[in-house]
Design an enzyme around this catalytic site. Sequence first.
Site, PDB file in Angstrom:
ATOM      1  N   LYS A  21      34.206 -43.845  25.825  1.00 34.35           N
ATOM      2  CA  LYS A  21      34.979 -43.159  25.933  1.00 34.35           C
ATOM      3  C   LYS A  21      35.054 -41.752  24.811  1.00 34.35           C
ATOM      4  CE  LYS A  21      39.626 -44.979  24.354  1.00 34.35           C
ATOM      5  NZ  LYS A  21      40.072 -44.070  22.777  1.00 34.35           N
ATOM      6  N   SER A  22      34.293 -42.635  23.626  1.00 28.13           N
ATOM      7  CA  SER A  22      33.980 -41.550  21.954  1.00 28.13           C
ATOM      8  C   SER A  22      32.791 -40.322  22.935  1.00 28.13           C
ATOM      9  CB  SER A  22      33.153 -42.159  21.509  1.00 28.13           C
ATOM     10  OG  SER A  22      34.087 -43.585  20.990  1.00 28.13           O
ATOM     11  N   SER A 165      36.351 -45.149   9.233  1.00 32.51           N
ATOM     12  CA  SER A 165      36.024 -44.221  10.046  1.00 32.51           C
ATOM     13  C   SER A 165      35.767 -43.763  11.224  1.00 32.51           C
ATOM     14  CB  SER A 165      37.950 -44.420  10.594  1.00 32.51           C
ATOM     15  OG  SER A 165      38.214 -43.479  11.492  1.00 32.51           O
ATOM     16  N   ASP A 313      36.909 -52.038  18.699  1.00 32.49           N
ATOM     17  CA  ASP A 313      37.766 -52.121  19.468  1.00 32.49           C
ATOM     18  C   ASP A 313      38.101 -53.375  20.156  1.00 32.49           C
ATOM     19  OD1 ASP A 313      38.959 -49.660  19.045  1.00 32.49           O
ATOM     20  OD2 ASP A 313      37.493 -48.349  20.091  1.00 32.49           O
ATOM     21  N   LYS A 340      45.932 -49.671  15.132  1.00 30.30           N
ATOM     22  CA  LYS A 340      45.387 -48.769  16.668  1.00 30.30           C
ATOM     23  C   LYS A 340      46.354 -48.548  17.306  1.00 30.30           C
ATOM     24  CE  LYS A 340      41.208 -49.381  15.288  1.00 30.30           C
ATOM     25  NZ  LYS A 340      40.575 -48.436  15.203  1.00 30.30           N
ATOM     26  N   ARG A 344      47.568 -54.314  16.437  1.00 30.40           N
ATOM     27  CA  ARG A 344      46.977 -55.411  17.754  1.00 30.40           C
ATOM     28  C   ARG A 344      46.628 -57.070  17.205  1.00 30.40           C
ATOM     29  NH1 ARG A 344      42.264 -50.875  19.760  1.00 30.40           N
ATOM     30  NH2 ARG A 344      44.003 -50.080  21.386  1.00 30.40           N
ATOM     31  N   ARG A 387      43.942 -51.800  25.677  1.00 30.25           N
ATOM     32  CA  ARG A 387      43.157 -53.150  25.315  1.00 30.25           C
ATOM     33  C   ARG A 387      43.525 -55.044  24.927  1.00 30.25           C
ATOM     34  NH1 ARG A 387      38.327 -50.074  25.091  1.00 30.25           N
ATOM     35  NH2 ARG A 387      38.330 -48.730  24.454  1.00 30.25           N
TER      36      ARG A 387
HETATM   37  C1  S3P Z   1      36.620 -44.038  17.814  1.00 28.72           C
HETATM   38  C2  S3P Z   1      36.611 -44.840  16.302  1.00 28.72           C
HETATM   39  C3  S3P Z   1      37.121 -45.579  16.522  1.00 28.72           C
HETATM   40  C4  S3P Z   1      37.877 -46.721  17.468  1.00 28.72           C
HETATM   41  C5  S3P Z   1      38.256 -45.821  18.876  1.00 28.72           C
HETATM   42  C6  S3P Z   1      37.745 -44.389  18.966  1.00 28.72           C
HETATM   43  C7  S3P Z   1      35.820 -42.495  18.108  1.00 28.72           C
HETATM   44  O1  S3P Z   1      38.573 -45.944  15.780  1.00 28.72           O
HETATM   45  O2  S3P Z   1      38.904 -47.523  17.378  1.00 28.72           O
HETATM   46  O3  S3P Z   1      38.718 -46.181  20.145  1.00 28.72           O
HETATM   47  O4  S3P Z   1      35.198 -42.060  18.681  1.00 28.72           O
HETATM   48  O5  S3P Z   1      35.873 -41.980  16.870  1.00 28.72           O
HETATM   49  P1  S3P Z   1      38.739 -45.010  14.449  1.00 28.72           P
HETATM   50  O6  S3P Z   1      37.685 -44.026  13.465  1.00 28.72           O
HETATM   51  O7  S3P Z   1      40.231 -44.836  13.566  1.00 28.72           O
HETATM   52  O8  S3P Z   1      38.503 -46.377  13.498  1.00 28.72           O
END
Ligand code: S3P
Length: 429
Positions: A21-22, A165, A313, A340, A344, A387
Site C-alpha cells: 500500500k505504501s 512517521s 501496522d 490510526k 487500535r 487491520r
Molecule cells: C504509512 C505510514 C504509517 C502506517 C500507514 C502507512 C505510509 O503511518 O501506519 O499505514 O505509507 O507512510 P505513520 O506515518 O502515521 O506512522
Amino acid sequence: MELRLSPCKALRGEITVSADKSISHRALIFSSLARGKSRVQNFLQAQDTCATLRCLGRLGVDIKSEKPGLIISGTGWEGLKEADDVLDCGNSGTTMRLLAGLLAGRPFLSILSGDDSLHRRPMQRVMEPLRMMGAAVYARQDGRAPLVIMGKQLRGIEYRLPVASAQLKTALLLAGLQAEGQTVLSEPQPSRDHSERMLSAMGADLILTSDSITLNPGRLLEPQDFVVPGDISSAAYFMVAASLIPGSELLIKGVGVNPTRTGIIEVLRRMGADIVLEHQQVVGGEPVADVLVRSAALHGTSVGGSIIPRMIDEVPILAVAMAAADGESRIDDAGELRVKESDRLAAISTQLNKMGACVEELPQGLLITGKPQHLRGAEVHSLGDHRIAMSLAVAALVARGETLLKGAEAVDISFPRFWQLLESLTRNC
Ligand code: S3P
C-alpha cells in the site's frame, strides 16, 4: 457485511498477498511529478490507493490502466491544476498527509476531506512544519480535517519530527522538493524509507545518514518503472495464522522485506516462530523475498522502542499471536496506535477479550496473558478498521467454535482479496 468464521486445520500451499500500500501510493504521487511516462506494475487496487488515484486525476494527472499496470503521464510540478471540487481522501491518512505536503507548494486552492475516521485523525503534526515552511494550511480548530490549503512559495527548514512517521516525513519531502533552500529532517526512530529509496532512484538530491535526511531541491524527477512487491503488512496475517495452526506450511511469495518494515518477522521469531526468507532479491530498489512459515509453539515476549515503527501496522495481529502464545507478553511505546484508522489498542483488546483472551490496555501499549487453544468464538466487530478485521479473522481461525465478524468489508481498504484468499486456503477445514 457479517461473516461467520470457523476454526481451521493446517494452512498449506503457496499464496501471494496484495501489493504494498505504501509503495503504491508513493509510485502514483511521485510519478505525477516527473516529466514523462512512468509505469507501475502490480499497483494495489484497494480503496486507500484508489483514493490517491482519484485525487491525482482531479488535479489533472493523466493515469491510464494498461496491461501490465498503470501508466502515469507526468508533466512536472506545473502540470498539476486546481481541482474543481473537494479532494476526497476516503479513509486514507497516507493520501491526505502526502497530498498536504505536495499541495502546500502549488499556487492554487485545495480542500482535502475524508471519512469520519480520517476526520478524527491528527493533522497538526503535518500542518505545523508545513507552516514553518511558509504554507497556508488550515484545519478545524482541533487540527482535524478537512484541510484547506492555499499553495505558497515554500522555504526549506531543519526539522526534527516529533513522532516516527513516514507519512509526515514524506509530506515534508514533497514540500521540500518545491521549496527554496535545503530541507533537513531527523526522526526519533527510523520509519519506513520507501520515499527516500524511490525519490533517490528518480534523481532527487537526497543525502541520507543514519540520523538525518538532507534534501536539496531543484532537480527534475525522472519517470520510472515501478514493480510493487507484496505487502508485508498483509502477509503478516498469514504469517501469524500459519504459525499458530498446527501442521501448517505456507509459502508467501514476493513479499517486500525492506528492513524498516520487518519488525513483525523479528518479533515472531523471538516468540519461537519458524519463518524462513527464501529467494531474497532486490526488485526496483526494494528487498523482496518468499516467506516460508511453518507452525511452531509460540511463547510470550516484550516489545517496545525502535522496533515499533518498523511494525506499526502489525501490532493488532501481533496481539492475536501473543494472546494465543504461551505466557505473558507486553507491548510498549505504541501510543501511535490510538490515532490510526481506529484506536487500535482499545479495539483489539476489547474484541479479543470477547473471545476469551486476557488483554489489558496500557496507556501506550498492551499487556497480554497468553494461553494456547484458549480463544473461543464470539460476536466481534472490526469497528470499520481493516487491520482489526483481518486480525480478528486470524483469531477466529484458532478459536474454538464459530465467530461472527461484523464490519468484515473493512478489508477492502488495503486487501480486497483477503476473504477470497482465506476461503481458498481454508476450504477443506
Ligand atoms: C504509512 C505510514 C504509517 C502506517 C500507514 C502507512 C505510509 O503511518 O501506519 O499505514 O505509507 O507512510 P505513520 O506515518 O502515521 O506512522
